[in-house]
Enzyme design. Structure first.
Site, PDB file in Angstrom:
ATOM      1  N   ARG A  97      -5.386   6.209 -17.406  1.00 38.75           N
ATOM      2  CA  ARG A  97      -5.696   5.256 -16.331  1.00 38.75           C
ATOM      3  C   ARG A  97      -7.091   4.637 -16.480  1.00 38.75           C
ATOM      4  O   ARG A  97      -7.307   3.483 -16.094  1.00 38.75           O
ATOM      5  CB  ARG A  97      -5.583   5.964 -14.975  1.00 38.75           C
ATOM      6  CG  ARG A  97      -5.611   5.007 -13.761  1.00 38.75           C
ATOM      7  CD  ARG A  97      -5.320   5.748 -12.477  1.00 38.75           C
ATOM      8  NE  ARG A  97      -5.152   4.838 -11.336  1.00 38.75           N
ATOM      9  CZ  ARG A  97      -5.907   4.862 -10.242  1.00 38.75           C
ATOM     10  NH1 ARG A  97      -6.888   5.754 -10.141  1.00 38.75           N
ATOM     11  NH2 ARG A  97      -5.694   4.025  -9.249  1.00 38.75           N
ATOM     12  N   ALA A 113      -5.807  -1.420  -8.345  1.00 44.99           N
ATOM     13  CA  ALA A 113      -5.080  -0.343  -9.005  1.00 44.99           C
ATOM     14  C   ALA A 113      -4.540   0.530  -7.879  1.00 44.99           C
ATOM     15  O   ALA A 113      -5.304   1.114  -7.115  1.00 44.99           O
ATOM     16  CB  ALA A 113      -6.010   0.451  -9.911  1.00 44.99           C
ATOM     17  N   SER A 114      -3.223   0.594  -7.739  1.00 44.85           N
ATOM     18  CA  SER A 114      -2.614   1.290  -6.604  1.00 44.85           C
ATOM     19  C   SER A 114      -2.883   2.788  -6.657  1.00 44.85           C
ATOM     20  O   SER A 114      -3.176   3.359  -7.716  1.00 44.85           O
ATOM     21  CB  SER A 114      -1.102   1.043  -6.582  1.00 44.85           C
ATOM     22  OG  SER A 114      -0.817  -0.336  -6.447  1.00 44.85           O
ATOM     23  N   GLN A 115      -2.771   3.438  -5.498  1.00 40.73           N
ATOM     24  CA  GLN A 115      -2.948   4.881  -5.417  1.00 40.73           C
ATOM     25  C   GLN A 115      -1.921   5.572  -6.307  1.00 40.73           C
ATOM     26  O   GLN A 115      -0.725   5.308  -6.212  1.00 40.73           O
ATOM     27  CB  GLN A 115      -2.779   5.337  -3.973  1.00 40.73           C
ATOM     28  CG  GLN A 115      -2.955   6.828  -3.786  1.00 40.73           C
ATOM     29  CD  GLN A 115      -2.591   7.275  -2.372  1.00 40.73           C
ATOM     30  OE1 GLN A 115      -2.000   6.513  -1.618  1.00 40.73           O
ATOM     31  NE2 GLN A 115      -2.934   8.506  -2.034  1.00 40.73           N
ATOM     32  N   PRO A 116      -2.355   6.463  -7.201  1.00 37.42           N
ATOM     33  CA  PRO A 116      -1.413   7.128  -8.109  1.00 37.42           C
ATOM     34  C   PRO A 116      -0.242   7.809  -7.401  1.00 37.42           C
ATOM     35  O   PRO A 116       0.880   7.808  -7.923  1.00 37.42           O
ATOM     36  CB  PRO A 116      -2.295   8.138  -8.844  1.00 37.42           C
ATOM     37  CG  PRO A 116      -3.641   7.490  -8.873  1.00 37.42           C
ATOM     38  CD  PRO A 116      -3.753   6.801  -7.534  1.00 37.42           C
TER      39      PRO A 116
END
Length: 371
Positions: free
Chosen positions: A16, A47-50
């Site tokens: 990431r 960047a979206s929350q994993p």
């Protein structure tokens, strides 16, 4: 969230930090969304929350060799995860309306070892017909409706997963295409940046001086009368709002005048733990009755319903609160949604609440009795 072995392997494999080169490693690998682009001070890409990334990938039910279309390129990280799961025999295309975002996403994908991902600059509302039909389509941006192109470009039996606004919040809905309709297979609570372009949300946000941000599908139309009513003395009713986000989503479906009103509390002392600022939200309904405009809001801190103007809004909220307590409404994760492209004239499914939008008619079954 890592309940799918293929998704877990992909998240452990794709670096990431390669997609967040300007952020420290600890930040890049934290379970948090990271805004990366802004317009007029408002974040438009991230960047979206994993955790929610993993949930949505699991909802897609991916397999090697599948053709996948992603709407909303972001940093390119999610497209890399898709490519990792579908493997060398699969095909991944990601589309974004912002050329700066697509240039950066393409560079990140190449640097991370996924140059095969096709990155297209264009309005995601149109999909990408050159690669259709797709086995899977995923939106990584919030939408209020399903664009005709997404339905047309999805193969029969394929899955469309998107953060769909149900009035109060986004719900990540995984739809299976069957016989001219989309049938939900899973629903998960989520929150995303909004879709831009031709199919940008009708769900607006309007700043009201002294009172905060008014959010709702009719925010622009009701901002002035809501402001005027809030300046008057309210009537107070003792009532406890059900402490459940499902109730708010249910209420938003039941009333087109549903809204939320958010404001920030003053900055907290430096010694305070957690966040320096914390938002406080209130929820309510604006209606226009035969005896004039009407506003009713659940108080932020106390078990009170505040009513302004005529009585129609407060009556509605009191009725719906009582109905909620009496009937068996399932959690959002157990709701079932059937989406029919318009035109569609058949009656609603038994027990369903019907939601009509520009392109699609939704029958939402929440597990309660027929309304």
């Amino acid at each position: 969230a890592l309940r799918d072995p293929a998704v877990e392997r992909a998240i452990l494999t794709v670096p990431r930090h390669r997609f967040l080169p300007d952020h420290p490693l600890a930040e890049a690998y934290a379970d948090a969304a990271i805004a990366t682009h802004w317009e007029d001070g408002v974040p438009v890409s991230s960047a979206s929350q994993p955790a929610i990334v993993a949930v949505m990938l699991a909802q897609l039910q991916l397999a090697p060799g599948m053709r996948v279309l992603e709407i909303g390129a972001g940093t390119g990280y999610n497209a890399a995860l898709l490519a990792e799961i579908v493997g060398p025999t699969g095909d991944v295309t990601t589309v974004d309306i912002d050329p700066q975002i697509t240039v950066e996403a393409s560079a990140h994908l190449t640097a991370a070892g996924y140059p095969q991902v096709r990155v297209v600059t264009g309005d995601g509302a149109h999909g990408w017909s050159a690669g259709a039909p797709y086995d899977r389509i995923e939106l990584t941006v919030g939408a209020t409706d399903i664009a005709p192109a997404w339905f047309a470009q999805l193969a029969e039996g394929g899955i469309l997963t998107l953060p769909l606004s149900l009035g109060m919040t986004d719900v990540s809905v995984s739809f299976r295409k069957r016989d001219g309709a989309l049938i939900s297979e899973s629903c998960e609570m989520c929150g995303f940046m909004r879709l831009r372009g031709q199919e940008a949300d009708d769900n607006k946000v309007v700043a009201i001086p002294r009172y905060g941000l008014l959010r709702g599908e009719r925010a622009e139309q009701i901002a002035v009368p809501v402001t005027q009513l809030l300046a008057t003395r309210p009537r107070r009713h003792f009532i406890i709002m059900p402490p459940d986000s499902t109730f708010l989503a249910y209420l938003a479906l039941r009333s087109p005048g549903f809204f939320s009103l958010w404001r920030d509390l003053p900055e907290r002392p430096a010694s305070a733990s957690h966040y320096d600022r914390r938002p406080r939200g209130r929820y309510g309904v604006y209606l226009e009755g035969s005896d004039g405009p009407s506003l009713a809001i659940y108080a932020a801190r106390f078990p009170l319903l505040l009513a302004y103007g005529s009585a129609v809004a407060e009556r509605l909220l009191m009725i719906e609160t009582a109905r909620w307590r009496e009937r068996r409404v399932l959690p959002i994760e157990q709701w079932r949604i059937t989406a029919h492209p318009r035109p569609y004239d058949a009656p609603a499914l038994a027990g369903a609440m019907r939601l009509t939008r520009r392109h699609t008619i939704y029958d939402v079954q929440v597990g309660a009795e027929t309304f």
